[in-house]
Design an enzyme around this catalytic site. Structure first.
Site, mmCIF file in Angstrom:
data_model
loop_
_atom_site.group_PDB
_atom_site.id
_atom_site.type_symbol
_atom_site.label_atom_id
_atom_site.label_comp_id
_atom_site.label_asym_id
_atom_site.label_seq_id
_atom_site.Cartn_x
_atom_site.Cartn_y
_atom_site.Cartn_z
ATOM 1 N N THR A 185 8.079 3.948 -8.766
ATOM 2 C CA THR A 185 7.118 4.582 -7.866
ATOM 3 C C THR A 185 7.826 5.005 -6.590
ATOM 4 O O THR A 185 8.641 4.249 -6.048
ATOM 5 C CB THR A 185 5.941 3.650 -7.532
ATOM 6 N N GLU A 330 1.674 0.023 -9.406
ATOM 7 C CA GLU A 330 1.885 -1.439 -9.434
ATOM 8 C C GLU A 330 0.717 -2.188 -10.072
ATOM 9 O O GLU A 330 0.802 -3.376 -10.319
ATOM 10 C CB GLU A 330 2.094 -1.976 -8.013
ATOM 11 N N LYS A 438 0.129 12.069 -0.345
ATOM 12 C CA LYS A 438 -0.057 12.387 -1.766
ATOM 13 C C LYS A 438 -0.557 13.817 -1.929
ATOM 14 O O LYS A 438 -1.669 14.140 -1.547
ATOM 15 C CB LYS A 438 -1.015 11.413 -2.412
ATOM 16 N N TRP A 443 3.999 12.091 -4.619
ATOM 17 C CA TRP A 443 4.281 11.598 -3.275
ATOM 18 C C TRP A 443 5.277 12.451 -2.491
ATOM 19 O O TRP A 443 6.283 12.899 -3.021
ATOM 20 C CB TRP A 443 4.850 10.184 -3.348
HETATM 21 P P1 AMP Z 1 0.372 5.827 -7.491
HETATM 22 O O1 AMP Z 1 1.125 4.555 -7.469
HETATM 23 O O2 AMP Z 1 1.254 7.025 -7.442
HETATM 24 O O3 AMP Z 1 -0.620 5.889 -8.577
HETATM 25 O O4 AMP Z 1 -0.446 5.901 -6.144
HETATM 26 C C1 AMP Z 1 -1.338 4.919 -5.739
HETATM 27 C C2 AMP Z 1 -1.945 5.298 -4.407
HETATM 28 O O5 AMP Z 1 -2.656 6.540 -4.528
HETATM 29 C C3 AMP Z 1 -2.953 4.324 -3.877
HETATM 30 O O6 AMP Z 1 -2.350 3.216 -3.254
HETATM 31 C C4 AMP Z 1 -3.731 5.204 -2.913
HETATM 32 O O7 AMP Z 1 -3.039 5.365 -1.692
HETATM 33 C C5 AMP Z 1 -3.752 6.541 -3.633
HETATM 34 N N1 AMP Z 1 -4.991 6.682 -4.422
HETATM 35 C C6 AMP Z 1 -5.154 6.481 -5.743
HETATM 36 N N2 AMP Z 1 -6.430 6.726 -6.110
HETATM 37 C C7 AMP Z 1 -7.094 7.077 -4.990
HETATM 38 C C8 AMP Z 1 -8.455 7.431 -4.693
HETATM 39 N N3 AMP Z 1 -9.395 7.515 -5.631
HETATM 40 N N4 AMP Z 1 -8.759 7.704 -3.413
HETATM 41 C C9 AMP Z 1 -7.836 7.648 -2.427
HETATM 42 N N5 AMP Z 1 -6.545 7.328 -2.642
HETATM 43 C C10 AMP Z 1 -6.173 7.046 -3.905
#
Ligand code: AMP
Length: 540
Positions: A185, A330, A438, A443
């Site tokens: 990640t 994670e 994001k 990212w």
């Molecule tokens: P990833 O590890 O790339 O899946 O990213 C996870 C992160 O994406 C989370 O810790 C949040 O900061 C953001 N995220 C995921 N889903 C949402 C959601 N429905 N609303 C706002 N942020 C989200």
């Protein structure tokens, strides 16, 4: 005293065995990179996954070796996943949207042994192959007819490679805590970090998302997995769908509204999942063409906050249930889903639609709480906002080859998100504590952009924040304090950044301020900046 039940390790290939035996006729449909749609069945996918495992063994792959895949969602990619894991090796998914330096770091850090590559990515990997010190063989996910001329060492087409062995292979048997998959990640600062899933966590997580209040998949469902297998486990669909015996549709690389609609319609998809940016493309296509979604029952939206407009469009205009979800790599990755519950089912429609803007509540197997800066738990009152911590059997406790625990002293994982939890258990993300942005589901490191920007002549200090964007969920805004008397404008700063950062990382706007706020320890106060620029409108 121990119970007297069988010792039956939760190994991911048992899911495929179950699916193939009981739902062997169920189809898996892929829009291939080569163009045409391919159809296969769960029984055939199992047979070919066994050949993958056998061919890997023939090629000398051992328990715990890392085998990389850089591929779109396809039946071949699913076969490779199960074959790798069923052989006891670790399936390492590579995200093609990362840049060269990140990929170089990740492949060498993981010490990948063999790499499966989709046709699309052959040129990218050819350009990087000399840096990949450990990769000794490349399997191109295509057939002999489409196999390109390539400089990749020991390259072979997937169909030729599995065609050389039969499916007479016994899945390996080992402890359920054995590592099954690795996914890096970049949603944190510093180098990407390797999240190492186990067979047990993958099986439990697959079962978890099949609970009725999560994705609730049934054998009658036709599920389209738009969310990529290379980013956070395709939200478990690769495991949950064969476990349920549902039909699986894989869109390959085509994520535009028209292509997605075509598969939703021709395959009569009932459930699907993707990030908001993909759904925006579909909604635009539907509006332009006047088409409807007669077969679709529910759509999961996550990875970034779901805009209120999207909830209304799906629920009211297209009569599709929208399930807003949140999670992270994670967490395998699903953490919450916003399905209505007993206490909300009597509410009027407006109240329910409003509630869907929240990221939802935890299923069994995820625990969450919010804490203040001192680690003290906050009340579930829907207004107290704090650090969101999680716990569960599908949540990481450390990162691959990184010393130490990733947990707080009392065993919780800090998500880096800031949230409230209401008395009904619905969580809402209110901000982010981590220095990343994001955009379209991927990212952008604000720190890296800042580090480059401060090198620009005339810049004293630079801060990058993510602001809401209608198409990409978030886009970067660059905030600059100039050197006294410096003549500097937006064009000069962007010109300086050009070529030094990836094109899609380029800030959408640059603003100049007199001062950037800092914490007592000298860190830039990003939350305050986000608050200050909350109503900022990007110029394009
Ligand atoms: P990833 O590890 O790339 O899946 O990213 C996870 C992160 O994406 C989370 O810790 C949040 O900061 C953001 N995220 C995921 N889903 C949402 C959601 N429905 N609303 C706002 N942020 C989200």
């Amino acid at each position: 005293m121990f119970g007297l039940m069988q010792d039956y390790p939760l190994l991911v290939h048992t899911i495929l065995d179950h699916g193939a035996l009981n739902h062997g006729e169920r189809e898996m449909v892929t829009r291939g990179v080569e163009g045409p749609i391919r159809r296969t069945t769960l029984a055939d996918v199992r047979s070919r996954a066994l050949r993958v495992a056998k061919a890997l063994e023939r090629d000398g792959v051992k328990l715990g070796d890392r085998i990389a895949t850089m591929a779109w969602n396809s039946e071949r990619h699913v076969e490779a996943w199960f074959g790798i894991m069923g052989n006891g090796a670790i399936c390492h998914t590579l995200n093609p949207r990362l840049f060269a330096e990140q990929l170089d770091y990740i492949v060498n850090h993981a010490e990948d042994d063999i790499m499966f590559v989709d046709l699309t990515f052959v040129p990218l990997i050819e350009a990087l192959k000399d840096k990949f010190g450990t990769v000794r063989k490349y399997i191109v996910l295509t057939d002999a007819e489409h196999m390109p001329e390539t400089s990749l060492p020991d390259a072979v087409s997937y169909e030729d490679w599995i065609g050389a062995v039969d499916d007479d292979f016994q899945w390996k048997h080992f402890d359920e805590n054995t590592a099954a998959a690795l996914c890096y990640t970049s949603g944190t600062t510093g180098n990407p970090k390797g999240v190492l899933y186990s067979h047990r966590s993958n099986v439990l997580h697959g079962m978890m998302v099949n609970q009725p209040d999560v994705f609730g998949l049934r054998s009658e469902d036709t599920v389209m997995a738009i969310v990529p297998m290379f980013h956070a486990n395709a939200w478990a669909l690769t495991f949950a769908v064969p476990a349920a015996g549902a039909k699986l549709i894989m869109p390959g690389p085509a994520m535009d509204g028209a292509s997605i609609y075509e598969l939703l319609d021709t395959e009569k998809v009932t459930a699907t999942a993707a990030v908001p940016t993909v759904w925006l493309g579909l909604l635009q296509y539907l509006e332009q063409t006047g088409k409807k979604l007669p077969y679709l029952d529910r759509v999961v939206v996550g990875g970034a906050a779901c805009p209120p407009m999207m909830i209304r469009k799906f629920e009211i205009d297209y009569e599709v249930e929208l399930i807003h979800g949140w999670g992270m790599t994670e967490m395998s990755p699903v953490g919450t889903t916003g399905k209505m519950k007993h206490a909300t089912s009597g509410q009027d429609r407006e109240a329910q639609l409003k509630l869907k803007e929240k990221q939802g509540r935890t299923p069994y197997l995820v625990q969450m709480k919010t804490v203040d800066d001192d680690g003290k738990e906050l009340p579930r009152d829907g207004t107290s906002s704090g650090h969101l911590l999680v716990k569960g059997p599908c949540v990481s406790r450390g990162y691959f080859k990184l010393e130490g625990s990733a947990l707080t002293a009392d065993g919780w994982f800090d998500t880096g998100d800031i949230a409230t939890i209401d008395p009904l258990g619905f969580m809402q993300i209110t901000d982010r504590d981590k220095d990343v942005i994001k955009s379209g589901g991927e990212w952008i490191s604000s720190i890296e952009v800042e580090n480059v920007a401060v090198g620009c002549p005339g810049v004293t200090e630079a801060a990058v924040i993510g602001l809401a964007h209608p198409k990409w969920s978030e886009r970067p805004l660059l905030i600059i304090v100039k050197d006294q008397g410096a003549e500097l404008d937006e064009a000069a700063v962007l010109g300086y950044l050009e070529g030094k950062i990836a094109r899609w990382w380029m800030p959408d706007d640059v603003v100049f301020v007199d001062e950037i706020p800092h914490t007592a320890t000298g860190k830039i106060q990003k939350m305050e900046l986000r608050e200050r620029f909350r109503d900022f409108k990007f110029s394009s």
